[in-house]
Write an enzyme that holds these catalytic residues in place. Structure first.
Site, PDB file in Angstrom:
ATOM      1  N   GLY A  29      -7.030  -1.287   6.853  1.00  0.00           N
ATOM      2  CA  GLY A  29      -5.636  -1.558   7.260  1.00  0.00           C
ATOM      3  C   GLY A  29      -4.911  -0.226   6.752  1.00  0.00           C
ATOM      4  O   GLY A  29      -5.383   0.422   5.781  1.00  0.00           O
ATOM      5  N   LYS A  35      -4.089   3.786   2.729  1.00  0.00           N
ATOM      6  CA  LYS A  35      -4.895   2.754   3.629  1.00  0.00           C
ATOM      7  C   LYS A  35      -5.550   1.731   2.590  1.00  0.00           C
ATOM      8  O   LYS A  35      -5.522   1.944   1.225  1.00  0.00           O
ATOM      9  CB  LYS A  35      -6.267   3.817   3.935  1.00  0.00           C
ATOM     10  CG  LYS A  35      -5.494   4.749   5.103  1.00  0.00           C
ATOM     11  CD  LYS A  35      -6.766   5.845   5.580  1.00  0.00           C
ATOM     12  CE  LYS A  35      -6.165   6.839   6.702  1.00  0.00           C
ATOM     13  NZ  LYS A  35      -7.190   7.645   7.183  1.00  0.00           N
ATOM     14  N   ASP A 145       6.802  -9.790   1.805  1.00  0.00           N
ATOM     15  CA  ASP A 145       6.207  -9.315   3.063  1.00  0.00           C
ATOM     16  C   ASP A 145       5.324 -10.471   3.485  1.00  0.00           C
ATOM     17  O   ASP A 145       4.051  -9.922   4.222  1.00  0.00           O
ATOM     18  CB  ASP A 145       5.630  -8.071   3.102  1.00  0.00           C
ATOM     19  CG  ASP A 145       5.472  -7.459   4.575  1.00  0.00           C
ATOM     20  OD1 ASP A 145       5.958  -8.046   5.594  1.00  0.00           O
ATOM     21  OD2 ASP A 145       4.847  -6.363   4.622  1.00  0.00           O
TER      22      ASP A 145
END
Length: 554
Positions: A29, A35, A145
């Site tokens: 991801g 990354k 999040d």
């Protein structure tokens, strides 16, 4: 502590990037800071997830000052439903966070492929997710999040929350001004730019996840972003007829637009729908958690990990400065101990998922296990004896009569460091066969013979390690097994004694060459028989184990 790369920040390994002992593979991801790649241990093949934080991006976001201590605290996080941070490797250009890897993929993909889950399964996963959120909130960490993409599934369909790694530490009066996250899961106060304190936005996002589990869709969704924002700020969502009225009331309380009226974790835990079939280990009780007594072991561990003085830690605790990283670390250590104790009791009484503690395996024959960090990856076998990297090369090796084990979810290096500390404290002598395999002996002051055992660290699963205690019956067994040097003097002189200098140890090695044979013959031709009585070796082995376990438990 952060480990610095001695040479180039990235080393090539057969054309692939190597970080520490890990060969980096496919990208899992891409996030704000960089990354996430899958990593594979070059010796064992053990998989990890490696998050790559770009230092330049960290500088531009002005988080350099707090990220080191925050990561140090995150390394202490040990919860069955939070992705673990194992190691941090620092280079001039990047910071590599080596984390737990799970094979089940994202909850988001699972729902997209299979649709909504039944009520019982939805509740089970939601209970696990909320337990992880509660654990982090109590240690002053907010996710901000939360979404199905950040909830991973292990091989046994248990939830693992990812990406707690870069959330800011909470402080009273300090509001998180950064609007981040995905709009579909974001609380009204986040998308409208209002100030928010932190925990309440995770509650909203958790409510959206619960809705997705139960319905297979999102409560607030629209391709037109302004329309989506209006739906979120209005807080009106469709409730299908098949939903239990009890869970609808919980959803409405969690998805309350006014954060002051929104459900708290306490409210959710007391809700009748949530409490049904709730495993005790998810919210363990500990009457000593808020005690004013200072835990000396926890205090010492904080000082070692943060390289600070006891006075600094005590000052934070006495001043009730609970947001200070030192105080957070102290309570984390105590909390981890509490959770492990509660979870152990729970799993001994039930049939748990294999993904946490695995204490129920102790009642069954040994499953397949993989030694951690050995020179080669052996074929799959079924006993601890056969999995010894040296013994596996030899056929006809006699199985050890005894094996005992201690399980731990600490890092392998930390486990072995504690073992060596305990051996040193007991004044035993030891020999390092490899970093995760020791041979230990203790001299009997009466017979002058040695009781010997081996200690091998095994990896049981991706989170759990087993320190195996094995009795060594005689030198012949060791020589045949390949774990000892054929010459007795070589075997003896390689043992370490913490009380002696190198020259003393060498002299002791020569003199002990004779005493090693005293278990079968006398020192001279006199009729005195120093041969241990049958069974005495077993008793002495258990005494060694008991002494070592007692020190390790302190």
């Amino acid at each position: 502590s952060w480990r610095k790369m001695a040479t180039a920040e990235k080393q090539k390994h057969d054309g692939r990037v190597r970080i520490g002992h890990y060969i980096l593979g496919d990208t899992l991801g891409v996030g704000t800071f960089g990354k996430v790649k899958v990593g594979k241990h070059e010796l064992t093949g053990h998989k990890v997830a490696v998050k790559i934080l770009n230092r330049q991006k960290i500088r531009s976001l002005d988080v350099v000052g707090k990220i080191r201590r925050e990561i140090q605290n995150l390394k202490l996080f040990r919860h069955p439903h939070i992705i673990k941070l194992y190691q941090v490797i620092s280079t001039p250009s990047d910071i590599f966070m080596v984390m737990e890897y799970v094979s089940g993929g994202e909850l988001f993909d699972y729902i997209c492929k299979n649709g909504r889950l039944d009520e019982k399964e939805s509740r089970r996963l939601f209970q696990q997710i909320l337990s992880g959120v509660d654990y982090c909130h109590r240690h002053m960490v907010v996710h901000r999040d939360l979404k199905p993409e950040n909830v991973l599934l292990d091989a046994h369909m248990n939830a693992k929350i990812a990406d707690f790694g870069l959330s800011n530490m909470m402080s009273d009066g300090e509001f998180l001004r950064t609007s981040c996250g995905s709009p579909n899961y974001a609380a009204p106060e986040v998308i409208s730019g209002r100030l928010y304190a932190g925990p309440e936005v995770d509650i909203w996002s958790s409510g959206v996840i619960l809705y997705a589990l139960l319905c297979g869709t999102l409560p607030f969704d629209d391709d037109h972003v302004p329309t989506l924002f209006k739906k979120i700020c209005d807080g009106i969502f469709y409730t299908p007829q098949y939903l239990n009225p009890s869970v609808i009331s919980l959803l409405k309380h969690m998805l309350q637009v006014d954060p002051m009226k929104r459900a708290t974790i306490k409210d959710i835990r007391e809700h009748e729908w949530f409490k049904q079939d709730l495993p005790k280990y998810l919210f363990p009780e500990d009457p000593s958690y808020s005690s004013t007594m200072i835990d000396d072991e926890a205090l010492k561990e904080v000082c070692e990990k943060f390289e600070c003085s006891e006075e600094e830690v005590l000052s934070c605790l006495y001043n009730r400065n609970h947001q200070d990283p030192l105080a957070v670390a102290y309570h984390l250590i105590i909390d981890n101990r509490r959770i492990m104790n509660e979870a152990k009791d729970f799993y001994l009484a039930t049939s748990p998922p294999d993904s946490f503690l695995d204490d129920h395996h102790l009642t069954r024959p040994h499953p397949e296990r993989v030694p951690f960090l050995v020179a080669e990856t052996p074929r799959a076998r079924h006993t601890l004896d056969e999995l010894n990297p040296q013994k596996s090369k030899h056929q006809g090796v006699r199985k050890a009569k005894w094996h005992l084990g201690i399980r731990s979810q600490s890092r392998p290096n930390d486990i072995m460091a504690e073992v060596c500390r305990a051996i040193k404290q007991l004044d035993y002598e030891w020999k390092v066969v490899n970093p995760y395999y020791l041979r230990v002996r203790r001299k009997n002051p009466v017979t002058s013979t040695y009781s010997k055992m081996s200690l091998q660290l095994y990896q049981v699963d991706s989170r759990t390690y087993l320190l195996d205690f094995r009795s060594i019956d005689d030198e012949i067994t060791e020589a045949k097994s390949g774990t000892a040097t054929p010459q007795r003097s070589g075997s003896v002189s390689n043992y370490r004694s913490c009380q002696r200098s190198d020259s003393d140890a060498e002299a002791q090695g020569k003199s002990s060459e004779v005493s090693l044979t005293s278990s079968v013959t006398s020192l001279d031709s006199s009729p005195v028989d120093l041969t241990p009585r049958p069974g005495s070796h077993t008793i002495e082995f258990f005494e060694m184990c008991a002494n070592l376990i007692k020190i390790l438990a302190q």
